[in-house]
Design a protein around this motif. Structure first.
Motif, short mmCIF file in Angstrom:
data_model
loop_
_atom_site.label_atom_id
_atom_site.label_comp_id
_atom_site.label_asym_id
_atom_site.label_seq_id
_atom_site.Cartn_x
_atom_site.Cartn_y
_atom_site.Cartn_z
N ASP A 170 1.02 -0.94 0.33
CA ASP A 170 -0.11 -0.25 0.08
C ASP A 170 0.75 1.24 -0.06
OD1 ASP A 170 -1.62 2.87 0.90
OD2 ASP A 170 -2.56 1.09 2.09
N ALA A 171 1.17 2.20 -1.17
CA ALA A 171 1.53 3.41 -0.99
C ALA A 171 1.86 4.46 -0.36
CB ALA A 171 1.59 3.52 -2.32
N GLY A 172 0.22 4.55 0.46
CA GLY A 172 0.05 5.08 2.00
C GLY A 172 0.56 5.08 2.98
N HIS A 173 1.33 3.39 3.13
CA HIS A 173 2.04 3.24 4.27
C HIS A 173 3.23 4.09 5.14
CE1 HIS A 173 -0.78 -0.15 5.06
NE2 HIS A 173 -1.78 0.39 5.29
N ALA A 174 4.00 4.34 3.67
CA ALA A 174 5.44 5.15 4.13
C ALA A 174 5.02 6.32 5.17
CB ALA A 174 5.78 5.31 3.15
N ALA A 175 3.70 6.85 4.74
CA ALA A 175 3.74 8.51 4.74
C ALA A 175 2.44 7.86 5.83
CB ALA A 175 2.23 9.10 3.27
N LEU A 176 1.75 7.20 6.05
CA LEU A 176 1.04 7.23 7.18
C LEU A 176 1.70 6.74 8.39
CD1 LEU A 176 -2.05 7.01 8.32
CD2 LEU A 176 -2.06 4.29 8.25
N GLN A 177 2.64 5.92 8.06
CA GLN A 177 4.20 5.67 9.87
C GLN A 177 4.85 6.88 9.99
OE1 GLN A 177 5.17 1.51 10.28
NE2 GLN A 177 3.78 1.31 8.28
N ASP A 178 5.34 7.30 8.29
CA ASP A 178 5.65 8.90 8.84
C ASP A 178 5.08 9.67 9.61
OD1 ASP A 178 7.66 10.83 8.75
OD2 ASP A 178 7.04 11.48 6.95
N VAL A 179 4.61 9.84 9.88
CA VAL A 179 3.42 11.27 10.17
C VAL A 179 2.66 10.41 11.80
CG1 VAL A 179 0.59 12.65 9.79
CG2 VAL A 179 2.05 12.34 8.10
N ALA A 180 2.58 9.66 11.49
CA ALA A 180 2.37 8.85 12.76
C ALA A 180 2.93 8.95 13.80
CB ALA A 180 2.42 7.57 13.21
N LEU A 181 4.65 8.71 13.79
CA LEU A 181 5.59 8.63 14.51
C LEU A 181 6.09 10.57 14.92
CD1 LEU A 181 8.56 5.97 13.29
CD2 LEU A 181 6.61 5.81 14.83
N LEU A 182 6.03 10.93 13.60
CA LEU A 182 6.35 12.82 13.68
C LEU A 182 5.32 13.37 15.04
CD1 LEU A 182 7.35 13.56 10.24
CD2 LEU A 182 8.74 13.48 12.21
N SER A 183 3.93 12.51 14.97
CA SER A 183 2.27 13.35 15.55
C SER A 183 3.16 13.08 16.61
CB SER A 183 1.40 12.54 15.44
OG SER A 183 0.81 12.99 14.21
N ALA A 184 3.70 11.79 17.61
CA ALA A 184 4.34 10.84 18.57
C ALA A 184 5.62 12.14 18.84
CB ALA A 184 4.52 9.99 18.77
N MET A 185 6.14 12.62 18.33
CA MET A 185 7.45 13.26 18.55
C MET A 185 6.61 15.11 18.75
SD MET A 185 9.96 15.08 15.76
CE MET A 185 8.57 16.36 15.23
N TYR A 186 5.74 15.10 18.45
CA TYR A 186 4.98 16.83 18.74
C TYR A 186 4.38 16.11 19.99
CZ TYR A 186 6.28 19.49 14.36
OH TYR A 186 6.92 19.20 13.26
N GLY A 187 3.95 15.41 20.18
CA GLY A 187 3.22 15.51 20.92
C GLY A 187 4.22 15.33 22.29
N ALA A 188 5.00 14.78 22.35
CA ALA A 188 6.06 14.65 23.61
C ALA A 188 6.87 15.73 23.60
CB ALA A 188 7.15 13.78 23.02
N PHE A 189 6.89 16.38 22.34
CA PHE A 189 7.27 17.95 22.41
C PHE A 189 6.76 18.80 23.11
CE2 PHE A 189 10.67 17.28 19.05
CZ PHE A 189 12.08 16.98 19.85
N ALA A 190 5.62 19.05 23.49
CA ALA A 190 3.84 19.51 24.11
C ALA A 190 4.55 19.41 25.42
CB ALA A 190 3.10 18.75 23.97
N GLY A 191 4.73 18.24 25.79
CA GLY A 191 5.27 17.57 27.36
C GLY A 191 6.42 18.70 27.64
N ILE A 192 7.80 18.47 27.09
CA ILE A 192 8.29 19.00 27.05
C ILE A 192 8.59 20.28 27.50
CG2 ILE A 192 11.02 18.96 26.77
CD1 ILE A 192 10.72 15.77 25.17
N THR A 193 7.66 20.50 26.37
CA THR A 193 8.03 22.52 26.46
C THR A 193 7.70 22.40 28.03
OG1 THR A 193 7.89 22.66 23.82
CG2 THR A 193 7.13 24.35 25.50
#
Length: 305
Positions: A170-193
């Protein structure tokens, strides 16, 4: 017999790269350093000057870059830029690898678009920043999805800049997992901030001494990720819970109150607190936080399945 591992003119040792921003330029330099023949194109032609001086070949147009090699990599601003750049290019028989940041739907549409024009297609989601490119020890990699045949045929070349992880047809799965991991990153950065905002300005708390404590805590909490996956797969959101939602919601006033005492806005935390309250109000107070996944997927409405 020609040794294709050392011959830069070999089709398996040559690549055309469209897009020379920081990431594209880093990819190009990694291939050049590995002895690849690299043809480059950028809408602003001067961006190619330094790479040409380092051994790359400049293409006069995107179509010329595509014509130069079978393996074509696009690393452009967005999906629309990919379509514009390749509009007049002949993609027949080409291996098109798009590592431009985009959405899963865009990747799937671009895959169909490329296949209709006679190309094999892979979509990539880059889990690295430019300084990690060409540095295997840095741990960067790219998610790839789409044609497995293409991935296997080009695995060696694609692994030169950073590592590779194939995640399905599924050509969309690379983008999906990319965005999922980056979303987790931003959520973590929100808490760190938020955490730094709370302690900043306290004379007796040195931020450089607080930082390792915060790092240790965030790392220790990451162990909950595996438990969440197990609960989501089993459907049992209460198994192994040691701090249920009802107890956590009761403590929200302390977190919000402390923020106000410190002169800090709680806005980075309140959306998550709101979800927790809604989940408890719908009768799921004995759960941990895993049930919030269902609440999000329901659009924020009823959390019941």
């Amino acid at each position: 017999m020609t040794d294709t591992q050392s011959d830069p003119t070999s089709p398996t040792r040559s690549v055309s790269l469209l897009g020379l921003g920081d990431m594209g330029a880093a990819f190009a330099r990694a291939w050049l350093a590995a002895g690849y023949s690299v043809t480059v194109w950028n809408r602003t032609a001067s961006r190619a000057d330094a790479l040409v001086a380092e051994g790359a070949t400049r293409a006069e147009s995107a179509a010329h870059a595509v014509a130069a090699n079978t393996l074509v990599v696009t690393c452009l601003l967005d999906d629309a830029s990919v379509g514009e750049a390749l509009e007049s290019a002949d993609l027949t028989g080409k291996d098109l690898v798009d590592v431009t940041t985009g959405s899963p739907a865009e990747a799937r549409a671009r895959a169909a678009w490329a296949q209709a024009r006679g190309a094999r297609f892979l979509s990539g989601g880059i889990m690295a920043v430019p300084p990690m490119v060409g540095q295997p020890e840095a741990g960067g990699y790219v998610f790839y999805s789409g044609s497995r045949e293409l991935f296997e045929a080009r695995r060696e070349a694609l692994a030169v800049p950073v590592g590779t992880r194939y995640v399905g047809a599924d050509a969309g799965h690379a983008a999906l997992q990319d965005v999922a991991l980056l979303s987790a990153m931003y959520g973590a950065f929100a808490g760190i901030t938020h955490a730094f905002a709370l302690v900043r300005g306290e004379d007796e708390i040195a931020l450089k001494e607080f930082a390792p404590l915060l790092t240790e805590w965030v790392v220790s909490m990451s162990g909950a990720v595996g438990q969440m996956a197990e609960q989501l797969e089993s459907g049992d959101h209460t198994s192994g819970v040691v701090s249920n939602l009802a107890m956590q919601v009761a403590g929200i006033k302390t977190f919000v109150g402390t923020a106000h005492e410190q002169g800090v806005s709680p806005e980075l935390l309140t959306p998550y607190f709101d979800l927790m309250r809604r989940r408890v109000e719908s009768g799921h107070g004995t759960e941990g936080g895993t049930g919030l996944v269902d609440l999000l997927r329901s659009g924020g409405g009823s959390a019941d399945r």
